[in-house]
Write an enzyme that holds these catalytic residues in place. Structure first.
Site, PDB file in Angstrom:
ATOM      1  N   ARG A 101       1.122  30.968 -39.307  1.00 45.82           N
ATOM      2  CA  ARG A 101       0.218  31.020 -40.457  1.00 45.82           C
ATOM      3  C   ARG A 101      -0.741  32.205 -40.401  1.00 45.82           C
ATOM      4  O   ARG A 101      -1.473  32.462 -41.359  1.00 45.82           O
ATOM      5  CB  ARG A 101      -0.550  29.706 -40.555  1.00 45.82           C
ATOM      6  CG  ARG A 101       0.385  28.518 -40.672  1.00 45.82           C
ATOM      7  CD  ARG A 101      -0.336  27.191 -40.633  1.00 45.82           C
ATOM      8  NE  ARG A 101      -0.908  26.852 -41.909  1.00 45.82           N
ATOM      9  CZ  ARG A 101      -1.604  25.741 -42.129  1.00 45.82           C
ATOM     10  NH1 ARG A 101      -1.830  24.902 -41.132  1.00 45.82           N
ATOM     11  NH2 ARG A 101      -2.099  25.485 -43.323  1.00 45.82           N
TER      12      ARG A 101
ATOM     13  N   GLN B 192       2.322  34.174 -45.860  1.00 44.01           N
ATOM     14  CA  GLN B 192       1.445  33.280 -46.610  1.00 44.01           C
ATOM     15  C   GLN B 192       2.135  32.607 -47.785  1.00 44.01           C
ATOM     16  O   GLN B 192       1.863  31.439 -48.080  1.00 44.01           O
ATOM     17  CB  GLN B 192       0.208  34.043 -47.077  1.00 44.01           C
ATOM     18  CG  GLN B 192      -0.737  34.424 -45.942  1.00 44.01           C
ATOM     19  CD  GLN B 192      -1.942  35.203 -46.409  1.00 44.01           C
ATOM     20  OE1 GLN B 192      -2.089  35.505 -47.590  1.00 44.01           O
ATOM     21  NE2 GLN B 192      -2.819  35.550 -45.478  1.00 44.01           N
TER      22      GLN B 192
ATOM     23  N   ASP C 270       4.097  29.323 -46.768  1.00 38.44           N
ATOM     24  CA  ASP C 270       3.347  28.337 -45.990  1.00 38.44           C
ATOM     25  C   ASP C 270       3.388  26.955 -46.661  1.00 38.44           C
ATOM     26  O   ASP C 270       2.540  26.632 -47.496  1.00 38.44           O
ATOM     27  CB  ASP C 270       1.909  28.820 -45.829  1.00 38.44           C
ATOM     28  CG  ASP C 270       1.099  27.959 -44.880  1.00 38.44           C
ATOM     29  OD1 ASP C 270       1.605  26.904 -44.464  1.00 38.44           O
ATOM     30  OD2 ASP C 270      -0.042  28.342 -44.566  1.00 38.44           O
TER      31      ASP C 270
ATOM     32  N   SER D 269       0.209  24.588 -46.099  1.00 45.03           N
ATOM     33  CA  SER D 269      -0.939  24.857 -46.955  1.00 45.03           C
ATOM     34  C   SER D 269      -0.695  24.425 -48.386  1.00 45.03           C
ATOM     35  O   SER D 269      -1.569  23.819 -49.023  1.00 45.03           O
ATOM     36  CB  SER D 269      -1.290  26.354 -46.916  1.00 45.03           C
ATOM     37  OG  SER D 269      -1.811  26.718 -45.658  1.00 45.03           O
TER      38      SER D 269
ATOM     39  N   TYR E  80     -10.166  28.182 -33.645  1.00 40.34           N
ATOM     40  CA  TYR E  80      -8.881  27.485 -33.600  1.00 40.34           C
ATOM     41  C   TYR E  80      -8.440  27.137 -32.186  1.00 40.34           C
ATOM     42  O   TYR E  80      -7.831  26.107 -31.964  1.00 40.34           O
ATOM     43  CB  TYR E  80      -7.801  28.323 -34.292  1.00 40.34           C
ATOM     44  CG  TYR E  80      -7.945  28.309 -35.789  1.00 40.34           C
ATOM     45  CD1 TYR E  80      -7.437  27.260 -36.549  1.00 40.34           C
ATOM     46  CD2 TYR E  80      -8.615  29.331 -36.447  1.00 40.34           C
ATOM     47  CE1 TYR E  80      -7.579  27.237 -37.927  1.00 40.34           C
ATOM     48  CE2 TYR E  80      -8.759  29.315 -37.829  1.00 40.34           C
ATOM     49  CZ  TYR E  80      -8.237  28.271 -38.559  1.00 40.34           C
ATOM     50  OH  TYR E  80      -8.399  28.255 -39.915  1.00 40.34           O
TER      51      TYR E  80
END
Length: 385
Positions: A121, A127, A130, A133, A232
Site C-alpha cells: 500500500r 493505489q 488497493d 482501501s 505503522y
C-alpha cells in the site's frame, strides 16, 4: 485472452468481481470476458447488462473455468471448482491467504494465484489497485448507518419546544481508512466524535475531520520512535498500552456508539473492548464490531449477529459490511481488478500490422506481482506469519 467471473455464494456475499462497466473497459483493452449466469444478480447487475457490455454468459462455474485464462472472484474459489483448474491459469481475488486452505491445490494445479489483500500500500502506482482501501472506505460509512439504525436516539442535537435533544457521543477505535470514513460520516450526522489509534500520527487526520483525539501521554523516546516509523511499525510500551486502555475505557463508559475497525491481515483481530468495560457502558448503547469476522475487537461479539448484554448494550457483529453496499463496493473492487489485470499482460504484434493480441507477462520480480502472488509455477510463495 479470456477473463472469467465466478459467482459468489449469495448466502454470505452479494458482491461480484467484475461489473458490466469493468467488462466494457476490459473489452476495449482487447480481452474477452465470460460471466457465470447470475454472478452479478445480488449486486443488481443482471446478465443482460453483461451481455450488452460484450460478455458471454456461462451456465456454470465449470464453464467459466474451462474457458478462461484469468479467473476473477471476490473471495476464494469454491473448493468444488478447483478440480477444473489447469496449469497456467490465473486466479485473482481477496483470497485470505494466511487462512486459505487451498494454496496446496492451486500450486499442484500449476495455477498462479494473486491475493489482492497483499498489495504493497506504500507504492504510489498501486493505489488504484488497493482493494482494502476501496472496501474499507464504504464499510466505515455503512458502519455508522448501522449504528444509527440500532441506536434508540437521534445523532444530532435538536432544539424542540419539549426540550433539548443532546447529540450522540461516538467513539471510533482504529483510525485507518474505515475509521476515518466513520468519523466523517458520524460528524455529518451531527454526532460528537472521539477517536483512538495506536498510531499517534493519526491525530492530525482525526482532528481535520472534526473529531477529538483521545490523547495518550508518551515518553520522548516513544514519540521519536512513532515519528520515525510514521506510526505503522511502532511497538508501544506496556505503560503506553495500559494508559491508552484506561483512557479508552473512560471514553466508552460515556459513549452512545462505539465502532471498532482494527484488523491485522493473517491474524486474529486485536481485542479492544473487554467485558469489564462493557459492564460499565450505558443501557441502549451500541457497538459495531467491524472485525467480527476475524475474531472480533469486542469481547462477546458474534459474526452476523446482534448480541444484547445483561446491562442492555447491543453488540453488532458486522462481519461483511461491504457486501451490504454490493452495487458500489463491486464497482470499486472491479476497478481495482481491472487496474491490476492490465499489469499482467503486454500487447504482442500479430501478422496483421493493424491488430495486436494480448500475451501474459508474469514477472515475479515486479514489486506488485511478486507481492500478490501466493502460488506460481507449482510453488507456494507466501511467507507464513
Amino acid at each position: 485472452m479470456k477473463i472469467g467471473v465466478i459467482s459468489a455464494d449469495v448466502t454470505s456475499e452479494s458482491r461480484v468481481a467484475l461489473t458490466p462497466d469493468a467488462v466494457n473497459k476490459l473489452r476495449k483493452l482487447g480481452f474477452d470476458v465470460v460471466v457465470q449466469s447470475g454472478a452479478g444478480q445480488a449486486a443488481y447487475y443482471a446478465d443482460e447488462l453483461y451481455q450488452t457490455a460484450g460478455a458471454d454468459i456461462a451456465n456454470s462455474s465449470t464453464e467459466v473455468i474451462t474457458q478462461s485464462q484469468i479467473i476473477t472472484t471476490v473471495h476464494d474459489l469454491p473448493a468444488a471448482t478447483t478440480t477444473h483448474l489447469t496449469s497456467g491459469q490465473i486466479v485473482i481475488g481477496m483470497l485470505d491467504p494466511y487462512r486459505n486452505t487451498q494454496l496446496d491445490t492451486y500450486a499442484s494445479k500449476g495455477t498462479t494465484a494473486f491475493a489482492m489483500e497483499l498489495l504493497p500500500r506504500t507504492l504510489s502506482r498501486a493505489q488504484n489497485m488497493d482493494v482494502l482501501s476501496s472496501q474499507a472506505n464504504l464499510a466505515g460509512y455503512k458502519a455508522v448507518l448501522l449504528a444509527a439504525n440500532e441506536y434508540s436516539r437521534p445523532f444530532p442535537m435538536f432544539m424542540t419546544s419539549a426540550g433539548t435533544v443532546k447529540p450522540a457521543k461516538v467513539v471510533i477505535l482504529g483510525v485507518g481508512v474505515a475509521g476515518l470514513q466513520a468519523i466523517a460520516t458520524a460528524k455529518r450526522l451531527g454526532a460528537v466524535v472521539e477517536a483512538s489509534d495506536l498510531r499517534p500520527a493519526a491525530k492530525e487526520q482525526v482532528e481535520s475531520l472534526g473529531g477529538k483525539w483521545l490523547n495518550v501521554p508518551m515518553s520522548e523516546d516513544e514519540a521519536q520512535k512513532a515519528k520515525a516509523t510514521g506510526g505503522y511499525a511502532w511497538t508501544p510500551s506496556e505503560r503506553y498500552i495500559k494508559d491508552q486502555a484506561a483512557i479508552v475505557d473512560k471514553a466508552l463508559t460515556n459513549a452512545d456508539i462505539v465502532i471498532t475497525t482494527a484488523q491485522i491481515p493473517g491474524r486474529q483481530a486485536p481485542r479492544l473492548v473487554h467485558q469489564a468495560t462493557l459492564a460499565k457502558m450505558k443501557a441502549g448503547s451500541v457497538l459495531i464490531d467491524m472485525a467480527a469476522g476475524t475474531g472480533g475487537n469486542v469481547e462477546g461479539s458474534t459474526p452476523d449477529e446482534t448480541v444484547t448484554t445483561a446491562n442492555g448494550v447491543r453488540i453488532v457483529g458486522a462481519a461483511n459490511i461491504p457486501s451490504m453496499l454490493a452495487a458500489q463496493s463491486s464497482d470499486l473492487y472491479a476497478n481495482n481488478l481491472v487496474n491490476f489485470i492490465t499489469t499482467l499482460v503486454a500487447p504482442t504484434a500479430t501478422d496483421d500490422t493493424s491488430a495486436s493480441k494480448l500475451a501474459l507477462h508474469l514477472d515475479m520480480e515486479d514489486e506488485i506481482q511478486g507481492a500478490l502472488a501466493v502460488t506460481h509455477e507449482g510453488q507456494i510463495r507466501l511467507n507464513k506469519r
